[in-house]
Design an enzyme around this catalytic site. Structure first.
Site, PDB file in Angstrom:
ATOM      1  N   THR A 183      82.928  50.278  32.495  1.00  9.82           N
ATOM      2  CA  THR A 183      83.898  51.114  33.238  1.00  9.82           C
ATOM      3  C   THR A 183      83.871  52.744  32.934  1.00  9.82           C
ATOM      4  O   THR A 183      84.047  53.652  33.610  1.00  9.82           O
ATOM      5  CB  THR A 183      85.144  50.607  33.647  1.00  9.82           C
ATOM      6  OG1 THR A 183      85.657  50.670  32.235  1.00  9.82           O
ATOM      7  CG2 THR A 183      85.212  49.401  34.352  1.00  9.82           C
ATOM      8  N   ASP A 184      83.574  52.955  31.355  1.00  5.43           N
ATOM      9  CA  ASP A 184      83.926  54.397  31.050  1.00  5.43           C
ATOM     10  C   ASP A 184      83.223  55.281  31.819  1.00  5.43           C
ATOM     11  O   ASP A 184      83.669  56.366  32.080  1.00  5.43           O
ATOM     12  CB  ASP A 184      83.724  54.381  29.691  1.00  5.43           C
ATOM     13  CG  ASP A 184      84.712  53.743  28.807  1.00  5.43           C
ATOM     14  OD1 ASP A 184      85.468  53.209  29.159  1.00  5.43           O
ATOM     15  OD2 ASP A 184      84.513  53.881  27.457  1.00  5.43           O
TER      16      ASP A 184
HETATM   17  N1  GLU Z   1      83.483  51.324  26.528  1.00  6.55           N
HETATM   18  C1  GLU Z   1      82.800  50.238  27.166  1.00  6.55           C
HETATM   19  C2  GLU Z   1      81.875  50.807  28.473  1.00  6.55           C
HETATM   20  O1  GLU Z   1      82.292  51.415  29.134  1.00  6.55           O
HETATM   21  C3  GLU Z   1      83.654  49.132  27.645  1.00  6.55           C
HETATM   22  C4  GLU Z   1      84.887  49.396  28.713  1.00  6.55           C
HETATM   23  C5  GLU Z   1      84.490  48.781  29.825  1.00  6.55           C
HETATM   24  O2  GLU Z   1      83.558  48.407  30.253  1.00  6.55           O
HETATM   25  O3  GLU Z   1      85.467  48.932  30.627  1.00  6.55           O
HETATM   26  O4  GLU Z   1      81.076  50.097  28.719  1.00  6.55           O
END
Ligand code: GLU
Length: 452
Positions: A183-184
């Protein structure tokens, strides 16, 4: 290599653990102040003290013991490497829409290692299908691993590869595409795909989760079900981003891929439409359209693939006291485009003017989006804005900085000619800017129209 190196522990703890020949996952006994603690050695928790060794006790609780000269550590038993057995894939129903789920990594493709308590990026698109068997009731699912990356490691090259992979699948005749993503930076990828995949015939839905699929509070299943349902059946053919509508597990909301932003570090409804409205939601197994302003699904449309993005683009955030030498440094580095994240209606300090003029005079495309996020830049109101326009700075309308940045990378990826790139920037390619400002109060609600 010993897992201790990546465990997050610091010198004193690592030294003591190495001396006792302990590795992550081993059963260890720690004696401190006359008391014994026995359990599995787990990695340091994200924000924990690096010299406090964490042991998962038989009771399931974790206990932390600071390593000092008085503390004794002993290895009691060898740990076993974590193993994940993917559940069997459910039976497919060939009469349902054909949806391909691609995995790129992130929390949605992660699972908790209950032995150590750490989250690992470990499961593929096919495993995801296995852990959410309900998907087989809504689509004939096909899966493909594209990357296994946390999204902070995804770059322009990955956007290109992803766009090309999606294009191949669309050309082979799927009814929709779902991309599981961290999500990042998920909204950067969805914006990138909205520019790279033009004249879509079917929906392309990027989906993520804030909690991995094996946690009780996971949003992965609801989001994935919503995304697959929309990809297979929704009447629109746009790049969308699917996540929880609210903190409860009731509905998945689909935002337009280039008008959406991650707004909360941990909430499941972290994504909000900015300067626009969500396009649809999936609730009670129904796709509900929230607008009639969308490009229609139409299998006769031929995809136009434009997957190149320039890497020679910089984002510079204006702040009081910004040293204009930062702009000069990027110019010397040979960037082709600079996105200024200006204040308010579209301003930067007059101390930056010479550096900006120098950049534009060298043929560097300088564009400006507002760090306000909501609203649109209007550089005609104050003389600062007018000055910037006179130096050739291009206002990015109501695009917030991330979408503006991706569009600048994309525009410069299409042509070597700055004037051509400016033309592309000013052309509405995929609904990334709105021709009129929508009522502020509705937008500030988080992009959700009332009554839906
Ligand atoms: N930081 C990682 C990413 O964006 C894990 C966070 C997530 O997926 O929500 O892949």
């Amino acid at each position: 290599m010993s897992e201790l190196e990546n465990s997050g522990y610091k010198e004193a703890a690592i030294e003591a653990l190495k001396k006792a020949e302990c590795d992550i996952g081993d059963i260890i006994k720690i004696t401190s102040k006359g008391k014994n603690y026995e359990g599995i050695l787990i990695p340091r928790s994200e924000l924990g003290d690096g010299n406090v060794v964490i042991v998962k006790m038989k009771s399931g609780y974790n206990i932390g013991i600071r390593v000092t000269a008085e503390v004794e550590i002993e290895k009691v038993g060898k740990g076993t490497k974590p193993a994940f057995a993917s559940p069997p894939l459910p039976k497919q129903n060939p009469s349902l829409p054909h949806v391909v789920i691609m995995s790129t990594g992130g929390t949605i493709a992660s699972r908790v290692d209950y032995r150590t308590g750490a989250v690992r990026s470990a499961i593929s698109a096919s495993d995801l299908h296995g852990v959410v068997p309900e998907l087989s009731d809504i689509a004939k699912v096909d899966t493909e691993i594209v990357f296994s990356l946390y999204s902070e490691n995804i770059t322009q090259k990955h956007w290109k590869e992803l766009a090309e992979t999606v294009a191949k699948r669309i050309e082979s005749g799927v009814d929709g595409v779902v991309i599981a993503h961290g999500t990042d930076t998920m909204a950067y990828t969805s914006a990138a795909l909205s520019f790279a995949l033009q004249n879509l015939s079917v929906p392309v839905i990027v989906v993520g989760a804030q909690r991995s699929s094996d946690r009780p509070s996971s949003d992965a299943a609801t989001n994935l079900i919503g995304a697959v349902k929309a990809a297979g059946e929704a009447p629109f053919a746009e790049v969308g981003l699917a996540m929880h509508e609210s903190v409860s597990d009731i509905a998945t909301i689909i935002h337009l891929g280039n008008k959406v932003r991650k707004c909360h570090t941990s909430r499941r409804d972290t994504f909000k439409s900015i300067n626009g409205f969500p396009i649809a939601k999936v609730k009670d197994e129904q796709v509900i359209m929230l607008t009639n302003q969308y490009l229609r699904r139409d299998p006769s449309k031929r995809l136009i693939l434009k997957p190149n993005f320039s890497e020679k683009v910089a984002l510079i955030k204006f702040y009081p006291g910004l040293d204009p030498a930062v702009i000069d440094w990027y110019v010397e580095k040979g960037v082709r485009g600079i996105l200024l994240e200006g204040s308010g209606l579209g301003h930067v300090s007059k101390f930056c003017f010479d550096s900006i003029k120098n950049a534009t005079s060298k043929g560097i495309l300088v564009a400006l989006a507002s760090q306000c996020i909501w609203g649109r830049v209007n550089m005609n109101v104050y003389d600062t804005g007018r000055d910037l326009l006179s130096f050739g700075v291009i206002p990015m309308d109501d695009m917030f900085p991330e979408t503006a940045l991706v569009k600048l990378m994309w525009a410069l990826g299409q042509t070597d000619d700055t004037q051509e790139a400016i033309k592309l920037l000013k052309t509405n390619i995929a609904g990334e800017f709105s021709s009129r400002t929508l009522p502020q109060e509705k937008i500030l609600e988080g992009g959700q129209k009332s009554g839906n």
